[in-house]
Scaffold this motif. Structure first.
Motif, PDB file in Angstrom:
ATOM      1  N   ASP A 257     -13.212   7.294   7.090  1.00  0.00           N
ATOM      2  CA  ASP A 257     -13.121   8.036   5.816  1.00  0.00           C
ATOM      3  C   ASP A 257     -11.820   8.805   5.680  1.00  0.00           C
ATOM      4  OD1 ASP A 257     -13.536   9.941   7.713  1.00  0.00           O
ATOM      5  OD2 ASP A 257     -15.452  10.661   6.911  1.00  0.00           O
ATOM      6  N   HIS A 258     -10.852   8.541   6.596  1.00  0.00           N
ATOM      7  CA  HIS A 258      -9.528   9.133   6.443  1.00  0.00           C
ATOM      8  C   HIS A 258      -8.502   8.178   7.060  1.00  0.00           C
ATOM      9  CE1 HIS A 258     -10.825  10.450  10.472  1.00  0.00           C
ATOM     10  NE2 HIS A 258      -9.545  10.398  10.786  1.00  0.00           N
ATOM     11  N   THR A 259      -7.258   8.320   6.631  1.00  0.00           N
ATOM     12  CA  THR A 259      -6.197   7.450   7.122  1.00  0.00           C
ATOM     13  C   THR A 259      -5.966   7.696   8.608  1.00  0.00           C
ATOM     14  OG1 THR A 259      -5.138   7.382   4.956  1.00  0.00           O
ATOM     15  CG2 THR A 259      -3.778   6.798   6.855  1.00  0.00           C
ATOM     16  N   ALA A 260      -5.914   6.623   9.399  1.00  0.00           N
ATOM     17  CA  ALA A 260      -5.761   6.752  10.845  1.00  0.00           C
ATOM     18  C   ALA A 260      -5.128   5.483  11.403  1.00  0.00           C
ATOM     19  CB  ALA A 260      -7.109   7.001  11.512  1.00  0.00           C
ATOM     20  N   VAL A 261      -4.468   5.634  12.540  1.00  0.00           N
ATOM     21  CA  VAL A 261      -3.832   4.517  13.238  1.00  0.00           C
ATOM     22  C   VAL A 261      -4.146   4.643  14.722  1.00  0.00           C
ATOM     23  CG1 VAL A 261      -1.659   3.391  13.853  1.00  0.00           C
ATOM     24  CG2 VAL A 261      -1.953   4.356  11.564  1.00  0.00           C
ATOM     25  N   ASN A 262      -4.497   3.537  15.356  1.00  0.00           N
ATOM     26  CA  ASN A 262      -4.695   3.537  16.799  1.00  0.00           C
ATOM     27  C   ASN A 262      -4.175   2.222  17.365  1.00  0.00           C
ATOM     28  OD1 ASN A 262      -7.283   2.234  15.600  1.00  0.00           O
ATOM     29  ND2 ASN A 262      -7.366   1.668  17.772  1.00  0.00           N
ATOM     30  N   GLY A 263      -3.832   2.221  18.623  1.00  0.00           N
ATOM     31  CA  GLY A 263      -3.350   0.994  19.246  1.00  0.00           C
ATOM     32  C   GLY A 263      -3.014   1.208  20.699  1.00  0.00           C
ATOM     33  N   SER A 264      -2.706   0.115  21.408  1.00  0.00           N
ATOM     34  CA  SER A 264      -2.337   0.207  22.814  1.00  0.00           C
ATOM     35  C   SER A 264      -1.498  -0.995  23.203  1.00  0.00           C
ATOM     36  CB  SER A 264      -3.581   0.282  23.707  1.00  0.00           C
ATOM     37  OG  SER A 264      -4.291  -0.939  23.698  1.00  0.00           O
ATOM     38  N   VAL A 265      -0.711  -0.811  24.253  1.00  0.00           N
ATOM     39  CA  VAL A 265       0.092  -1.875  24.850  1.00  0.00           C
ATOM     40  C   VAL A 265      -0.126  -1.818  26.350  1.00  0.00           C
ATOM     41  CG1 VAL A 265       2.390  -2.813  25.205  1.00  0.00           C
ATOM     42  CG2 VAL A 265       1.836  -1.730  23.031  1.00  0.00           C
TER      43      VAL A 265
ATOM     44  N   GLY B  68      -4.451  -3.066  18.131  1.00  0.00           N
ATOM     45  CA  GLY B  68      -4.374  -1.868  17.309  1.00  0.00           C
ATOM     46  C   GLY B  68      -5.037  -2.073  15.969  1.00  0.00           C
ATOM     47  N   GLY B  69      -5.140  -0.982  15.235  1.00  0.00           N
ATOM     48  CA  GLY B  69      -5.753  -1.030  13.919  1.00  0.00           C
ATOM     49  C   GLY B  69      -5.347   0.167  13.089  1.00  0.00           C
ATOM     50  N   ALA B  70      -5.555   0.050  11.784  1.00  0.00           N
ATOM     51  CA  ALA B  70      -5.212   1.142  10.873  1.00  0.00           C
ATOM     52  C   ALA B  70      -6.271   1.237   9.784  1.00  0.00           C
ATOM     53  CB  ALA B  70      -3.839   0.920  10.257  1.00  0.00           C
ATOM     54  N   ASP B  71      -6.698   2.469   9.511  1.00  0.00           N
ATOM     55  CA  ASP B  71      -7.627   2.744   8.418  1.00  0.00           C
ATOM     56  C   ASP B  71      -6.838   3.284   7.226  1.00  0.00           C
ATOM     57  OD1 ASP B  71      -9.806   2.047   9.973  1.00  0.00           O
ATOM     58  OD2 ASP B  71     -10.136   4.091  10.676  1.00  0.00           O
ATOM     59  N   LEU B  72      -7.159   2.753   6.058  1.00  0.00           N
ATOM     60  CA  LEU B  72      -6.498   3.209   4.843  1.00  0.00           C
ATOM     61  C   LEU B  72      -7.561   3.493   3.790  1.00  0.00           C
ATOM     62  CD1 LEU B  72      -3.900   3.695   3.186  1.00  0.00           C
ATOM     63  CD2 LEU B  72      -3.983   1.272   2.538  1.00  0.00           C
ATOM     64  N   VAL B  73      -7.591   4.728   3.295  1.00  0.00           N
ATOM     65  CA  VAL B  73      -8.528   5.104   2.234  1.00  0.00           C
ATOM     66  C   VAL B  73      -7.916   4.705   0.900  1.00  0.00           C
ATOM     67  CG1 VAL B  73      -9.739   6.992   1.120  1.00  0.00           C
ATOM     68  CG2 VAL B  73      -9.459   6.987   3.609  1.00  0.00           C
TER      69      VAL B  73
ATOM     70  N   ALA C 181     -12.489   2.014   1.437  1.00  0.00           N
ATOM     71  CA  ALA C 181     -11.544   2.086   2.549  1.00  0.00           C
ATOM     72  C   ALA C 181     -11.405   0.705   3.164  1.00  0.00           C
ATOM     73  CB  ALA C 181     -12.008   3.095   3.598  1.00  0.00           C
ATOM     74  N   VAL C 182     -10.257   0.468   3.782  1.00  0.00           N
ATOM     75  CA  VAL C 182      -9.991  -0.810   4.423  1.00  0.00           C
ATOM     76  C   VAL C 182      -9.460  -0.558   5.828  1.00  0.00           C
ATOM     77  CG1 VAL C 182      -7.610  -0.962   3.580  1.00  0.00           C
ATOM     78  CG2 VAL C 182      -8.857  -3.055   4.144  1.00  0.00           C
ATOM     79  N   ARG C 183      -9.779  -1.467   6.747  1.00  0.00           N
ATOM     80  CA  ARG C 183      -9.243  -1.407   8.104  1.00  0.00           C
ATOM     81  C   ARG C 183      -8.607  -2.743   8.438  1.00  0.00           C
ATOM     82  NH1 ARG C 183      -8.996   1.364  12.722  1.00  0.00           N
ATOM     83  NH2 ARG C 183      -8.965   0.227  14.697  1.00  0.00           N
TER      84      ARG C 183
ATOM     85  N   LEU D  25     -17.121  -0.377   0.965  1.00  0.00           N
ATOM     86  CA  LEU D  25     -17.221   0.175  -0.386  1.00  0.00           C
ATOM     87  C   LEU D  25     -18.551   0.913  -0.542  1.00  0.00           C
ATOM     88  CD1 LEU D  25     -16.095  -2.962  -2.450  1.00  0.00           C
ATOM     89  CD2 LEU D  25     -14.684  -1.000  -1.812  1.00  0.00           C
ATOM     90  N   LYS D  26     -18.517   2.019  -1.281  1.00  0.00           N
ATOM     91  CA  LYS D  26     -19.724   2.735  -1.669  1.00  0.00           C
ATOM     92  C   LYS D  26     -19.656   2.972  -3.176  1.00  0.00           C
ATOM     93  CE  LYS D  26     -20.374   4.966   2.840  1.00  0.00           C
ATOM     94  NZ  LYS D  26     -20.531   6.251   3.584  1.00  0.00           N
ATOM     95  N   PRO D  27     -19.857   1.885  -3.941  1.00  0.00           N
ATOM     96  CA  PRO D  27     -19.661   1.984  -5.387  1.00  0.00           C
ATOM     97  C   PRO D  27     -20.747   2.760  -6.105  1.00  0.00           C
ATOM     98  CG  PRO D  27     -20.481  -0.186  -4.802  1.00  0.00           C
ATOM     99  CD  PRO D  27     -20.210   0.530  -3.514  1.00  0.00           C
TER     100      PRO D  27
END
Length: 763
Positions: free
Chosen positions: A164-172, A184-189, A195-197, A244-246
């Motif tokens: 429910d908020h913009t976030a980024v995570n990842g690893s190498v 890795g991944g990124a959340d975008l509201v 929201a999309v990941r 989605l929560k329309p």
């Protein structure tokens, strides 16, 4: 089940019922704990300690810390699972129940799901596991809520959803064998309620096996690989997820996933059992070199390698590949999944659906000098479930319908470059198969008192399967090409069957921190037909189980005891290489055991996890065909033997795990966490014949890591070593006899010691 067998379970259940009130009176009230795990094993969100199922849960963070990136490696963090591989086929066993088949159309005994999408084929189970929220391993038959092919249990992978908020995570990560893992991944509201990941990964490593022999290269169209290593990996993929929560009460989840894999599969170590020093000799009355007489035959004897250990003293990382080198496989898999849940107040209506298409190409070398070609094996599946969950007058209930359809096709065969000037096919198959399964299910939890609840459930399933199997005759001088106009026979095949599975149990909950349960449940694996076109029946399992789950302050202590009545086991035997493996319903098995799991949070900095799985798993009636070495014998009748008393494969009598985590708090500098996890597995066999060469001795495997995080926890640095002992256990062992062509023992092994460093970020 006899009185003698049921008494221990009843006594254990009685003891638990007796001790529960005492624990409830003496223990402190359960303290709130942010580390409590919520699962959806029963199609609703609930604390894992309140689920009357023996269940192991591994979080996504734990998977990442242990380097789990594929299904096979999940067993490192779940002692309930035993997973082995035969080149590109993955085989899963839970509590002694599993499948050892290479028949492309035979089902698995453990239901595997990703976000509700059902996976069944042993090749697809090699699919990469990435961006996972948690894994739930359910032990015991799950025939009511999970349906067909959950004879021994179920494994649920739940992927990470958009936040429910913009976030980024990842690893190498980088380690020995030039191992590289990037994920890795990124959340975008997008807007309120949307929201999309986006998540992805790439992994690769050099081969774990070194082959010093020089591959043979015949002057034909066939060009085997000249690589001197096998068990390499080069895999990548990505997933886009949308939430989605329309509307108020409506949640929509959807995802598209694509994974591509290029590997050199592990070339099997092999031994020519006809070579001097290994064969049973020439006596027509006895067998030598560790072979034993299986039967007296006309003019001689049949010998089996029961007591010969051809692995003794062999290097499990350096050995000769098949004479024609190593193979290569390419797999592409694309999946679309969706879930709609609408809370109507009195009940929640949920639809879950998934579609997947997978294609395999390439080929694999087999000892001593065969090549199994693959000109495009495909699997297309789609599954749909519509379910209604509700709570009415204290009764927790659910019901629904499920539909599954699969299109499976194979196109390839066993080729030898040494037969004829351009090589020949020993066999070649096209086996297009369609499978449809439709079921309806329901389950209710009815409170009898404030502390006692009855659980009842049932599921009716209709299975239908049809195929047109084309088996090509021996193709002399064909070359390694796709066969289209060779002499062949085509057989139309059909199977239709139905099954009712059910569950009945009692749950006793004297307080919020205690659950004691007992139940009887059933499961089955669907019937079908084998490569010869012969039909086989479903196999069934009736399980009697009791258990207790305790939350003792910050500590957890869980018990489970079980007894299985396992019938009509489906087993594969190679009797004729021209038609492939044949499947028979042969036998019964007796399985019972005790499981204990605990998590002790000694301080805010110290946590100990421990488990012990004790199990007895033996065949009580099992007549099987046996591949033999015949000396002077003239009988063409296949040899059979009753393997009553043999242990089920991939089933150690004891598995013990012990883990310890300690956090060093460095003040403003952050934290340093030391983790150690060791798993002891008793000896077990990789085949149902229980031959000495297929026996894996008892061993330990230990993983260590040290991870630093600054105070803001925005990044982490971890050093790790996995399989500290460096020992490579057996992952496959099998004696293959092709009359007049080969008598070979093949082996495959688990990964060696690996180590490296991992850098993670989380914003």
């Amino acid at each position: 089940m006899t009185y003698r067998k049921i008494v221990p379970i009843l006594l254990a259940g009685g003891a638990l019922m007796t001790v529960a009130p005492a624990l409830a009176q003496t223990q402190k009230p359960a303290e709130p704990d942010a580390r409590e795990i919520i699962v959806t094993a029963q199609n609703r969100k609930e604390n894992v300690q309140n689920v009357p199922i023996a269940i192991s849960v591994v979080t996504g963070a734990a998977l990442a810390a242990q380097g789990v990136t594929d299904f096979t490696s999940v067993q490192k963090v779940s002692p309930a699972l035993n997973i082995t591989s035969d080149t590109n086929n993955t085989r899963v066993t839970v509590r002694g129940v599993g499948s050892l088949t290479n028949n492309e159309a035979q089902d698995q005994s453990i239901a595997v799901n990703i976000d509700g999408e059902y996976l069944n084929r042993p090749t697809i189970l090699n699919a990469a596991i990435f961006d996972i929220d948690r894994v739930e391993v359910l032990r015991g038959p799950q025939g009511t809520l999970y349906g067909r092919n959950s004879t021994g249990g179920a494994v649920n992978f739940i992927t990470r959803k958009p936040g429910d908020h913009t976030a980024v995570n990842g690893s190498v990560s980088y380690g020995n064998f030039n191992s590289v893992l990037v994920d890795g991944g990124a959340d975008l509201v997008l807007s309120e309620g949307a929201a999309v990941r986006v998540a992805g990964f790439y992994r690769s490593h050099d081969g774990y096996n070194y082959h010093p022999n020089t591959p043979f290269s015949p002057t034909s169209a066939f060009t085997p690989s000249t690589a001197n290593r096998s068990d390499t990996d080069n895999t990548g993929g990505g997933r886009i997820s949308l939430r989605l929560k329309p509307l108020n009460g409506l949640t929509v989840d959807g995802s598209v996933e694509h994974v591509e894999q290029n590997i050199i599969p592990a070339a099997q170590m092999w031994t020519d059992m006809t070579a001097a020093g290994y064969n049973p000799g020439t006596s027509t009355t006895s067998c030598g070199n560790g072979w034993t007489v299986a039967a007296a035959r006309t003019g001689g004897v049949s010998c089996v390698p029961a007591n010969i250990n051809v692995l003794a003293g062999r290097d499990r990382s350096t050995y000769n590949s098949p004479l024609i080198g190593v193979g290569s496989l390419h797999q592409i898999s694309t999946a679309v999944r969706g879930r709609l849940a609408y809370d109507m107040g009195f009940a929640t209506l949920t639809y879950t659906g998934g579609y997947r298409t997978t294609k395999n190409t390439g080929g694999n070398t087999l000892s001593p000098a065969f090549y199994f070609t693959n000109f495009g094996g495909t699997v297309k599946t789609n599954s749909h479930e519509l379910r209604l969950n509700g709570l009415t007058h204290g009764v927790q209930w659910q019901g629904g319908v499920f539909y599954f359809y699969e299109q499976l096709n194979s196109n390839g065969g066993l080729y030898s470059p040494f037969i004829g000037s351009t090589g020949s096919y020993v066999n070649y198959f096209r086996h297009p198969t369609n499978t449809k399964s439709v079921s309806a299910f329901g389950q209710a939890e009815v409170p009898l008192t404030d502390t006692l609840t009855a659980v009842v459930g049932g599921r009716y399933t209709q299975d239908d399967r049809d195929a047109a199997f084309t088996n090509y005759a021996f193709a002399f001088g064909s070359g390694p090409i796709e066969l289209t106009n060779q002499p062949a026979t085509t057989s139309p095949l059909k199977y239709s069957g139905n099954k009712f599975t059910w569950l009945a149990g009692l749950n006793y909950k004297p307080n919020s921190a205690t659950l004691i349960y007992g139940k009887v449940s059933t499961g089955y694996k669907a019937g079908g037909f084998d490569g010869a076109g012969t039909a086989f029946r479903p196999e069934t399992n009736t399980a009697y189980e009791g258990g207790a789950k305790f939350k003792l302050g910050r500590h957890i202590l869980n018990f489970a005891g079980f007894y299985y009545d396992y019938k009509d086991l489906q087993n594969d035997v190679l009797l004729n290489p021209a038609i492939g493996a044949q499947t028979f319903n042969a036998g019964k098995a007796q399985i019972y055991g005790l499981e204990v799991e605990s998590t002790l949070r000694l301080t805010d900095n110290d946590t100990i996890t421990a488990s012990a799985n004790l199990m007895h798993a033996k065949y009580t009636d099992f007549v099987a065909s046996v591949a033999s070495y015949d000396i002077g014998a003239s009988s063409a009748t296949p040899l059979t033997a009753n393997l009553k008393g043999n242990r089920l494969p991939q089933t150690p009598n004891v598995v013990i795990t012990l883990g310890y985590d300690h956090i060093f708090r460095l003040g403003a500098a952050g934290t340093l966490t030391f983790s150690a996890f060791s798993r002891y597995k008793g000896d077990y066999y990789l085949d149902f014949y229980n031959y000495a060469s297929a026996r894996q001795d008892a061993r330990t495997q230990t993983d260590l890591s040290l991870e630093y995080k600054p105070q803001n926890k925005r990044f982490s640095v971890q050093a790790f070593v996995r399989n500290l002992e460096g020992y490579r256990s057996l992952a496959y062992a099998g004696n293959t006899v092709v009359p007049g062509v080969a008598n070979i023992y093949n082996f495959q092994f688990t990964p060696p010691r690996t180590y490296g460093v991992r850098l993670g970020v989380d914003f």
